[in-house]
Design an enzyme around this catalytic site. Structure first.
Site, PDB file in Angstrom:
ATOM      1  N   LEU A   1      -9.133  11.500  -2.743  1.00 12.55           N
ATOM      2  CA  LEU A   1      -9.093  10.203  -2.069  1.00 12.55           C
ATOM      3  C   LEU A   1      -7.735   9.520  -2.249  1.00 12.55           C
ATOM      4  O   LEU A   1      -7.626   8.301  -2.119  1.00 12.55           O
ATOM      5  CB  LEU A   1     -10.223   9.306  -2.587  1.00 12.55           C
ATOM      6  CG  LEU A   1     -11.637   9.802  -2.264  1.00 12.55           C
ATOM      7  CD1 LEU A   1     -12.687   8.931  -2.933  1.00 12.55           C
ATOM      8  CD2 LEU A   1     -11.865   9.862  -0.759  1.00 12.55           C
TER       9      LEU A   1
ATOM     10  N   TYR B   1      -7.359  14.488 -20.836  1.00 10.63           N
ATOM     11  CA  TYR B   1      -7.911  13.270 -20.242  1.00 10.63           C
ATOM     12  C   TYR B   1      -8.457  12.399 -21.359  1.00 10.63           C
ATOM     13  O   TYR B   1      -9.479  12.682 -21.955  1.00 10.63           O
ATOM     14  CB  TYR B   1      -9.015  13.591 -19.240  1.00 10.63           C
ATOM     15  CG  TYR B   1      -8.588  14.384 -18.032  1.00 10.63           C
ATOM     16  CD1 TYR B   1      -7.240  14.542 -17.698  1.00 10.63           C
ATOM     17  CD2 TYR B   1      -9.531  14.989 -17.201  1.00 10.63           C
ATOM     18  CE1 TYR B   1      -6.851  15.266 -16.590  1.00 10.63           C
ATOM     19  CE2 TYR B   1      -9.152  15.711 -16.081  1.00 10.63           C
ATOM     20  CZ  TYR B   1      -7.820  15.855 -15.779  1.00 10.63           C
ATOM     21  OH  TYR B   1      -7.444  16.583 -14.675  1.00 10.63           O
TER      22      TYR B   1
END
Length: 398
Positions: A270, A120
């Site tokens: 989400l 990341y």
């Protein structure tokens, strides 16, 4: 988490204008917009508090009080995913300092699980997490991931690599970036098709014996790989994509986790911001945004998948909560050992997500909502083809 959904709004101290958001007709959200992070489109909220990039204030925000177990590891019922914080996934973020503030705010609000990975950034997310949590290290659980070649000097990312010697080198770099002497939960990011999982598990077992790692897990592995890994060194968690648009784990992975006593951590809970109600077929993503390559986010497929958003908005009106809160609460209601890790690069979004703790399902409401969800056909794959090909992989036999 109690599975009763109360209409008593006095229990919901933090709505962030949620009723106003949920009550907005779906067509009103179809105006063209751009997205530079998890969700833009009116900041996922009709509240005037949805101001600054790193800011936005909320009155009497919910503090997470409930805890869940991932195997033998106790964590908050909701974690914080830190993948988006370097600004490389959905586009630029406000500032590095703002990301550190968000992580520290999460700690103040009761979040104890923080998820990152070597790739990341690459590397930068771990550095942000390490700086943010150094002062409270003993109060939190840090999860990170190995499994790719990453140049420690340039951050340039290469291919998959889970050779034991590489795992140990990676962990040493992680400890330095995270400013800690141990990793609470270490995942193999993706199964290496050239390295037996027994070798991987053996290397992690040595790291656990050495005190550098305390628990371990796998992300997007094959079913037999889970069993084989668990037999060598018991797994604490499986981290797979799981959300209202991607429900594959329900078929085999969740039953296997239940059988073996392994926790489950949904990533992208989400749906990359889709189930917050802030993205629609007219959304234009910034250049380099990962979602431009996700089949579910083509204009045609998003148009079809808006039925899920409409369902969330209808229930949001019914319950006085936001689509994001309802999405997270639905995941948590599936099993007591499921801990979603939504990302957030704005304080307002973080606090909204934490508010899911006060969304509960009563009576037959969970079944009613799920039945309506089952009636919707989801259009498009959850990941680009080349990325999807790296999921569900079985490690070679020794």
């Amino acid at each position: 988490m109690a599975h009763s959904m109360s209409n008593n709004n006095s229990r919901r101290r933090f709505l962030l204008g949620s009723a106003g958001l949920a009550a907005t007709p779906l067509i009103a959200g179809m105006a063209g917009c751009s997205s530079d992070e998890q969700a833009s489109a009116a900041d996922r909220s009709a509240s005037p508090a949805a101001g600054g990039a790193g800011g936005g204030t909320a009155t009497a925000a919910v503090t997470l009080s409930s805890r869940r177990r991932l195997g033998e590891l106790e964590v908050s019922s909701l974690g914080l995913g830190c993948q988006t914080m370097p600004g490389a996934l959905y586009g630029p973020v406000s500032s590095r300092a703002d990301m550190i503030t968000i992580i520290r705010t999460a700690v103040d609000q009761g979040v104890t699980l923080f998820d990152t990975a070597e790739v990341y950034g690459p590397l930068e997310s771990e550095r942000i997490v390490g700086e943010a949590l150094e002062a409270v290290r003993d109060q939190v659980v840090i999860a990170t991931k190995f499994g790719f070649e990453v140049n420690p000097d340039t951050g340039e990312r290469g291919g998959i690599n889970s050779r034991p010697e590489h795992i140990k080198q990676s962990v040493d770099g992680m400890l330095q970036r995270l400013r800690t002497d141990h990793i609470d939960l270490l995942y193999q990011h993706r199964v290496d098709p050239s390295v037996p999982i027994e070798d991987v598990a053996g290397a992690v077992k040595e790291l656990i014996t050495a005190g550098k790692v305390r628990h371990w897990g796998l992300s997007e592995p094959g079913l037999q790989t889970i069993r084989r890994a668990h037999a060598v060194q018991p797994l604490t968690a499986i981290q797979n994509q799981y959300n209202l648009l991607a429900r594959d784990p329900e078929k085999q992975v969740l039953p296997l986790c239940e059988e073996l006593g392994i926790g489950f951590v949904p990533w992208a809970p989400l749906s990359y911001g889709f189930t917050t109600g802030a993205i629609n077929p007219y959304t234009r993503f910034t250049q380099g945004d990962f979602r431009t390559g996700v089949p579910q986010f083509s204009r045609e497929n998003m148009t079809s998948n808006m039925a899920v958003v409409q369902l969330l908005q209808d229930w949001g009106v019914r319950k006085g909560v936001t689509p994001a809160q309802l999405s997270l609460a639905w995941l948590q209601a599936q099993k007591p050992w499921i801990v979603p890790i939504p990302s957030a690069t704005r304080t307002l979004h973080l606090l909204e997500n934490i508010g899911a703790e006060e969304v509960t399902f009563a009576g037959d409401e969970l079944q009613e909502f799920t039945t309506a969800l089952n009636a919707i056909t989801i259009a498009g794959e959850r990941l680009p083809a080349q990325v999807l090909a790296g999921t569900g992989v079985e490690a070679p036999m020794p």
